[in-house]
Design a protein around this motif. Structure first.
Motif, PDB file in Angstrom:
ATOM      1  N   ARG A  34       0.842  -1.193   0.000  1.00 31.03           N
ATOM      2  CA  ARG A  34       0.000   0.000   0.000  1.00 31.03           C
ATOM      3  C   ARG A  34       0.884   1.253   0.000  1.00 31.03           C
ATOM      4  N   TYR A  35       0.648   2.129  -0.952  1.00 33.31           N
ATOM      5  CA  TYR A  35       1.404   3.374  -1.079  1.00 33.31           C
ATOM      6  C   TYR A  35       0.477   4.550  -0.809  1.00 33.31           C
TER       7      TYR A  35
ATOM      8  N   TYR B   6      -5.036   5.108  -0.414  1.00 34.74           N
ATOM      9  CA  TYR B   6      -3.771   4.556  -0.895  1.00 34.74           C
ATOM     10  C   TYR B   6      -3.966   3.945  -2.276  1.00 34.74           C
TER      11      TYR B   6
ATOM     12  N   GLU C 215       4.140  -0.503   4.478  1.00 36.54           N
ATOM     13  CA  GLU C 215       3.456   0.570   3.759  1.00 36.54           C
ATOM     14  C   GLU C 215       4.497   1.539   3.215  1.00 36.54           C
TER      15      GLU C 215
END
Length: 219
Positions: free
Chosen positions: A88-89, A108, A131
């Motif tokens: 997840r960005y 995200y 993350e």
């Protein structure tokens, strides 16, 4: 990691294969990345890699971004592949390497990572804890620079041996090197020696997670 101009040349190879009749110039790459020619020239001079713009470019072509950042053949960049993993960005979240930063929006997007980079983060089993967010500020240079993308393992909050962590204080979200003092307090250290060391009580600092990677590696 490849230089800015190495990556530009790789993008030219990719685009040239899509439009073989057209010669691709720097200005075309700047337009593809949605970067002004002035900013492009500055990035070229400073060897500053535009990670966010590259992410958008790669997403449109189903390319894992670290294929561009490391030594891969141009042919491998344009072939479909399933050899990538997702983390997840939080592209709207920045942790400060300077004066404190954060964004409350927690939307995200998936960030594709190739298997070799996943190994450098601790392996597939660790991905559920990891993350990615952005860096803001210059106090952790040369380890981290403005707009770098860093990877945080939220399960790793043990600071007894020190290291680089993402932390939250009353002033915001930070990336800092932590060291436990003999008296039990924390030294909050910036790698940029122009910034002073701060001392805090442990209960004044929330440990979000250890920084386990960035595009380029963690010292």
């Amino acid at each position: 990691m490849k230089t800015f101009m190495d990556i530009v040349e790789m993008i030219k190879d990719i685009v040239s294969s899509e439009f073989p009749e057209k010669k691709v110039f720097d200005k075309d790459v700047a337009e593809l990345l949605d970067i002004s020619q002035m900013n492009f020239a500055t990035m070229k001079k400073r060897n500053k890699i535009p990670f966010n713009e590259l992410l958008d470019f790669c997403a449109k072509r189903s390319i894992a971004i670290n294929w561009l950042l490391y030594n891969q053949s141009p042919e491998s960049l344009i072939e479909p592949t399933n050899r990538f993993y997702m983390v997840r960005y939080f592209s709207s979240v920045s942790a400060s390497a300077g004066g404190g930063a954060e964004n409350e929006e927690l939307e995200y997007e998936p960030l594709m990572l190739e298997d070799n980079f996943v190994l450098s983060l601790g392996g597939e089993k660790e991905l559920r804890h990891i993350e990615a967010i952005n860096v803001s500020g210059d106090s952790m240079e040369p380890s981290f620079s403005y707009n770098d993308i860093i990877f945080i393992n939220r399960s790793k909050t043990d600071i007894s041996r020190g290291g680089i962590f993402t932390i939250r204080t009353e002033h915001g979200l930070f990336i800092k090197r932590l060291q436990v003092r003999i008296d039990g307090k924390l030294d909050i250290i910036s790698d940029n020696k122009d910034y002073p060391i701060y001392v805090a009580h442990k209960d004044e600092v929330e440990i979000i997670g250890r920084v386990v990677g960035r595009f380029g590696g963690v010292e």
